[in-house]
Design an enzyme around this catalytic site. Structure first.
Site, short mmCIF file in Angstrom:
data_model
loop_
_atom_site.label_atom_id
_atom_site.label_comp_id
_atom_site.label_asym_id
_atom_site.label_seq_id
_atom_site.Cartn_x
_atom_site.Cartn_y
_atom_site.Cartn_z
N SER A 1 -28.69 -2.04 15.35
CA SER A 1 -29.08 -1.28 16.53
C SER A 1 -29.23 -2.19 17.73
O SER A 1 -30.00 -3.16 17.69
CB SER A 1 -30.41 -0.54 16.28
OG SER A 1 -30.27 0.38 15.21
N HIS B 1 -22.69 -5.34 30.42
CA HIS B 1 -22.04 -6.46 31.09
C HIS B 1 -21.41 -5.93 32.37
O HIS B 1 -20.83 -4.84 32.37
CB HIS B 1 -20.96 -7.10 30.21
CG HIS B 1 -21.44 -7.49 28.84
ND1 HIS B 1 -22.13 -8.64 28.61
CD2 HIS B 1 -21.33 -6.85 27.65
CE1 HIS B 1 -22.43 -8.72 27.32
NE2 HIS B 1 -21.96 -7.65 26.72
N CYS C 1 -28.62 3.22 14.34
CA CYS C 1 -28.49 3.74 12.99
C CYS C 1 -29.75 4.53 12.68
O CYS C 1 -30.78 4.35 13.32
CB CYS C 1 -28.27 2.63 11.98
SG CYS C 1 -29.61 1.43 11.90
#
EC number: 4.1.1.50
Length: 255
Positions: free
Chosen positions: A101, A106, A129
Protein backbone atom coordinates in the site's frame (compact mmCIF):
# COMPACT_ATOMS: atom_id res chain seq x y z
CA UNK A 1 -30.10 -4.60 -5.05
CA UNK A 2 -27.57 -4.61 -2.22
CA UNK A 3 -24.94 -7.34 -2.50
CA UNK A 4 -24.33 -9.61 0.47
CA UNK A 5 -21.03 -9.05 2.24
CA UNK A 6 -18.22 -11.36 1.14
CA UNK A 7 -17.02 -13.76 3.81
CA UNK A 8 -13.30 -14.26 3.27
CA UNK A 9 -10.77 -16.76 4.47
CA UNK A 10 -8.07 -14.64 6.09
CA UNK A 11 -6.96 -11.23 4.83
CA UNK A 12 -8.32 -9.56 1.67
CA UNK A 13 -5.08 -9.37 -0.35
CA UNK A 14 -6.49 -8.04 -3.63
CA UNK A 15 -4.27 -5.17 -4.81
CA UNK A 16 -6.14 -2.17 -6.27
CA UNK A 17 -4.18 0.55 -8.05
CA UNK A 18 -5.46 3.86 -9.40
CA UNK A 19 -2.96 5.75 -11.57
CA UNK A 20 -3.14 9.21 -13.14
CA UNK A 21 -1.22 11.24 -15.66
CA UNK A 22 -2.58 14.78 -15.28
CA UNK A 23 -1.55 17.53 -17.69
CA UNK A 24 -1.79 21.32 -17.53
CA UNK A 25 -1.04 23.16 -20.78
CA UNK A 26 -0.07 26.84 -21.04
CA UNK A 27 1.26 29.37 -23.56
CA UNK A 28 4.04 31.76 -22.48
CA UNK A 29 5.19 34.03 -25.27
CA UNK A 30 8.73 34.87 -24.15
CA UNK A 31 11.65 33.03 -22.56
CA UNK A 32 11.25 35.14 -19.42
CA UNK A 33 7.55 34.28 -19.14
CA UNK A 34 8.29 30.58 -19.65
CA UNK A 35 10.79 30.68 -16.78
CA UNK A 36 8.18 32.44 -14.63
CA UNK A 37 5.65 29.73 -15.49
CA UNK A 38 8.04 26.96 -14.43
CA UNK A 39 8.78 28.87 -11.19
CA UNK A 40 5.03 29.27 -10.58
CA UNK A 41 4.42 25.54 -11.09
CA UNK A 42 7.32 24.67 -8.79
CA UNK A 43 5.79 26.87 -6.09
CA UNK A 44 2.24 25.64 -6.57
CA UNK A 45 3.24 21.97 -6.62
CA UNK A 46 6.15 21.85 -4.21
CA UNK A 47 6.87 18.64 -2.30
CA UNK A 48 5.30 20.24 0.78
CA UNK A 49 2.00 21.02 -0.95
CA UNK A 50 1.93 17.62 -2.69
CA UNK A 51 2.44 15.95 0.69
CA UNK A 52 -0.63 17.79 1.98
CA UNK A 53 -2.68 16.53 -0.99
CA UNK A 54 -1.54 12.94 -0.44
CA UNK A 55 -2.31 13.13 3.28
CA UNK A 56 -5.87 14.14 2.35
CA UNK A 57 -5.98 11.19 -0.07
CA UNK A 58 -5.02 8.86 2.78
CA UNK A 59 -7.77 10.35 4.95
CA UNK A 60 -10.29 10.05 2.12
CA UNK A 61 -9.67 6.33 1.54
CA UNK A 62 -9.38 5.58 5.26
CA UNK A 63 -5.69 4.65 5.28
CA UNK A 64 -3.14 4.97 8.06
CA UNK A 65 0.06 6.82 7.05
CA UNK A 66 3.19 4.88 8.04
CA UNK A 67 5.96 6.92 6.46
CA UNK A 68 6.48 9.92 4.12
CA UNK A 69 9.43 10.68 1.86
CA UNK A 70 9.46 13.95 -0.11
CA UNK A 71 11.92 15.67 -2.40
CA UNK A 72 12.10 18.88 -4.46
CA UNK A 73 14.40 18.73 -7.49
CA UNK A 74 16.73 21.19 -9.21
CA UNK A 75 15.98 22.76 -11.67
CA UNK A 76 12.31 21.78 -11.22
CA UNK A 77 9.91 19.03 -10.18
CA UNK A 78 9.02 17.21 -6.98
CA UNK A 79 8.30 13.69 -5.71
CA UNK A 80 6.45 12.37 -2.68
CA UNK A 81 6.06 8.75 -1.58
CA UNK A 82 3.74 7.77 1.26
CA UNK A 83 3.50 4.27 2.75
CA UNK A 84 0.05 3.45 4.07
CA UNK A 85 -1.79 0.66 5.87
CA UNK A 86 -5.45 -0.26 6.05
CA UNK A 87 -5.56 0.52 9.75
CA UNK A 88 -3.27 1.44 12.61
CA UNK A 89 -0.59 -1.23 12.99
CA UNK A 90 1.90 -2.41 15.57
CA UNK A 91 5.54 -1.53 14.86
CA UNK A 92 6.50 -5.14 14.11
CA UNK A 93 3.77 -5.35 11.45
CA UNK A 94 4.95 -2.36 9.38
CA UNK A 95 7.21 -4.38 7.07
CA UNK A 96 4.24 -6.42 5.84
CA UNK A 97 2.71 -3.28 4.37
CA UNK A 98 5.71 -1.77 2.61
CA UNK A 99 5.22 -3.45 -0.77
CA UNK A 100 1.42 -3.45 -0.75
CA UNK A 101 0.00 0.00 0.00
CA UNK A 102 1.44 3.31 -1.06
CA UNK A 103 0.65 6.69 -2.61
CA UNK A 104 3.15 8.46 -4.85
CA UNK A 105 3.29 11.63 -6.92
CA UNK A 106 5.96 12.89 -9.32
CA UNK A 107 5.82 16.17 -11.23
CA UNK A 108 7.35 17.03 -14.60
CA UNK A 109 7.26 20.68 -15.77
CA UNK A 110 8.60 21.12 -19.33
CA UNK A 111 8.37 23.40 -22.34
CA UNK A 112 8.38 23.30 -26.13
CA UNK A 113 11.78 24.56 -27.38
CA UNK A 114 10.31 26.82 -30.09
CA UNK A 115 6.58 27.42 -29.81
CA UNK A 116 6.09 28.84 -26.31
CA UNK A 117 4.01 25.86 -25.19
CA UNK A 118 4.59 24.81 -21.56
CA UNK A 119 3.28 21.57 -20.10
CA UNK A 120 3.05 20.43 -16.49
CA UNK A 121 2.51 16.73 -15.80
CA UNK A 122 1.75 15.08 -12.47
CA UNK A 123 1.94 11.28 -12.22
CA UNK A 124 0.00 9.87 -9.27
CA UNK A 125 -0.37 6.28 -8.05
CA UNK A 126 -2.66 5.17 -5.23
CA UNK A 127 -2.16 1.48 -4.48
CA UNK A 128 -4.03 -0.36 -1.72
CA UNK A 129 -4.81 -3.84 -0.50
CA UNK A 130 -7.63 -5.02 1.71
CA UNK A 131 -10.97 -3.28 2.10
CA UNK A 132 -9.84 0.30 1.43
CA UNK A 133 -10.28 1.46 -2.16
CA UNK A 134 -8.26 4.05 -4.10
CA UNK A 135 -11.40 4.85 -6.11
CA UNK A 136 -12.64 6.86 -3.11
CA UNK A 137 -9.88 9.39 -3.89
CA UNK A 138 -10.77 9.74 -7.59
CA UNK A 139 -12.91 12.90 -7.40
CA UNK A 140 -10.72 14.59 -4.78
CA UNK A 141 -7.61 14.21 -6.95
CA UNK A 142 -9.36 15.36 -10.13
CA UNK A 143 -10.56 18.49 -8.33
CA UNK A 144 -7.19 19.11 -6.65
CA UNK A 145 -5.31 19.36 -9.96
CA UNK A 146 -8.06 20.70 -12.30
CA UNK A 147 -6.14 19.23 -15.22
CA UNK A 148 -6.74 19.92 -18.91
CA UNK A 149 -6.05 16.29 -19.83
CA UNK A 150 -6.24 13.24 -17.57
CA UNK A 151 -5.14 9.71 -18.46
CA UNK A 152 -6.22 7.36 -15.68
CA UNK A 153 -5.91 3.61 -15.11
CA UNK A 154 -7.44 1.32 -12.52
CA UNK A 155 -6.37 -2.27 -12.06
CA UNK A 156 -7.24 -5.05 -9.61
CA UNK A 157 -4.49 -7.66 -9.24
CA UNK A 158 -4.13 -10.99 -7.51
CA UNK A 159 -6.93 -12.84 -5.75
CA UNK A 160 -8.32 -13.58 -2.32
CA UNK A 161 -10.43 -16.53 -1.15
CA UNK A 162 -13.83 -16.95 0.44
CA UNK A 163 -14.36 -19.25 3.42
CA UNK A 164 -14.87 -22.23 1.09
CA UNK A 165 -11.56 -21.60 -0.69
CA UNK A 166 -13.05 -20.18 -3.91
CA UNK A 167 -10.82 -17.58 -5.55
CA UNK A 168 -12.19 -14.03 -5.79
CA UNK A 169 -10.43 -11.88 -8.42
CA UNK A 170 -12.49 -8.71 -7.84
CA UNK A 171 -14.66 -7.79 -4.87
CA UNK A 172 -16.72 -4.90 -6.25
CA UNK A 173 -18.76 -3.96 -9.29
CA UNK A 174 -17.15 -1.80 -11.96
CA UNK A 175 -17.34 -1.56 -15.76
CA UNK A 176 -15.69 1.87 -16.07
CA UNK A 177 -13.74 4.34 -13.95
CA UNK A 178 -16.55 6.72 -14.88
CA UNK A 179 -18.84 4.73 -12.53
CA UNK A 180 -17.03 6.41 -9.62
CA UNK A 181 -16.72 9.89 -11.13
CA UNK A 182 -18.91 12.76 -9.92
CA UNK A 183 -21.48 13.90 -12.54
CA UNK A 184 -20.07 17.44 -12.76
CA UNK A 185 -16.61 16.06 -13.58
CA UNK A 186 -17.97 13.66 -16.20
CA UNK A 187 -19.82 16.53 -17.87
CA UNK A 188 -16.73 18.78 -17.86
CA UNK A 189 -14.67 16.40 -20.02
CA UNK A 190 -14.79 14.41 -23.25
CA UNK A 191 -14.13 10.83 -22.13
CA UNK A 192 -12.96 7.67 -23.88
CA UNK A 193 -12.75 4.24 -22.22
CA UNK A 194 -10.38 1.44 -23.21
CA UNK A 195 -11.13 -1.45 -20.84
CA UNK A 196 -9.93 -5.06 -20.64
CA UNK A 197 -12.69 -6.55 -18.51
CA UNK A 198 -11.35 -10.11 -18.33
CA UNK A 199 -8.11 -8.77 -16.83
CA UNK A 200 -9.80 -6.25 -14.50
CA UNK A 201 -8.01 -3.37 -16.25
CA UNK A 202 -9.86 -0.08 -16.77
CA UNK A 203 -8.54 2.92 -18.71
CA UNK A 204 -10.19 6.32 -19.17
CA UNK A 205 -8.89 9.35 -21.09
CA UNK A 206 -10.29 12.80 -20.33
CA UNK A 207 -10.05 16.05 -22.33
CA UNK A 208 -11.54 19.26 -20.94
CA UNK A 209 -14.62 20.45 -22.88
CA UNK A 210 -14.34 24.21 -22.62
CA UNK A 211 -11.50 25.98 -24.37
CA UNK A 212 -11.21 29.61 -23.28
CA UNK A 213 -7.90 31.03 -24.46
CA UNK A 214 -7.41 33.28 -21.44
CA UNK A 215 -7.27 30.16 -19.25
CA UNK A 216 -4.16 29.01 -21.15
CA UNK A 217 -2.19 32.26 -21.27
CA UNK A 218 0.40 32.96 -18.60
CA UNK A 219 0.60 36.57 -17.36
CA UNK A 220 -1.29 37.79 -20.45
CA UNK A 221 -4.79 37.88 -21.93
CA UNK A 222 -6.21 37.39 -25.40
CA UNK A 223 -6.46 41.19 -25.78
CA UNK A 224 -2.65 41.41 -25.69
CA UNK A 225 -2.38 39.64 -29.07
CA UNK A 226 -3.43 40.45 -32.61
CA UNK A 227 -6.25 38.36 -34.15
CA UNK A 228 -3.63 36.55 -36.26
CA UNK A 229 -1.55 35.70 -33.17
CA UNK A 230 -4.66 34.57 -31.28
CA UNK A 231 -5.43 32.15 -34.08
CA UNK A 232 -1.87 30.80 -34.10
CA UNK A 233 -1.70 30.37 -30.32
CA UNK A 234 -5.09 28.66 -30.21
CA UNK A 235 -3.90 26.21 -32.89
CA UNK A 236 -0.65 25.45 -31.03
CA UNK A 237 -2.45 24.81 -27.75
CA UNK A 238 -5.06 22.55 -29.31
CA UNK A 239 -2.35 20.64 -31.20
CA UNK A 240 -0.54 20.00 -27.91
CA UNK A 241 -3.71 18.89 -26.14
CA UNK A 242 -4.90 16.58 -28.91
CA UNK A 243 -1.50 14.91 -29.16
CA UNK A 244 -1.33 14.31 -25.41
CA UNK A 245 -4.91 13.00 -25.35
CA UNK A 246 -4.29 10.64 -28.28
CA UNK A 247 -0.80 9.63 -27.16
CA UNK A 248 0.90 10.29 -30.48
CA UNK A 249 2.14 13.03 -32.81
CA UNK A 250 -0.62 14.12 -35.15
CA UNK A 251 -0.90 16.08 -38.43
CA UNK A 252 -0.78 19.82 -37.87
CA UNK A 253 -4.14 21.45 -37.17
CA UNK A 254 -4.99 23.96 -39.89
CA UNK A 255 -5.97 27.53 -39.07
Amino acid sequence: MKRSKLKLYGFNNLTKTLSFNMYDVCYASTEEERKKYIAYIDEQYSAERLTGILQKVADTIGAQVLNIAQQDYDPQGASVTMLIAEEEVEKQDVVAHLDKSHITVHTYPEMHPQDGICTFRADIDVSTCGKISPLKALNFLLRSFEADIVITDYRVRGFTRDVKGKKIFIDHRINSIQNYMAPDLRHAYDLIDVNVYQENIFHTKMLLHDFKLDNYLFDMTEKDFSPKEVKRIRRLLKQEMYEIFNGRNMPAIKD
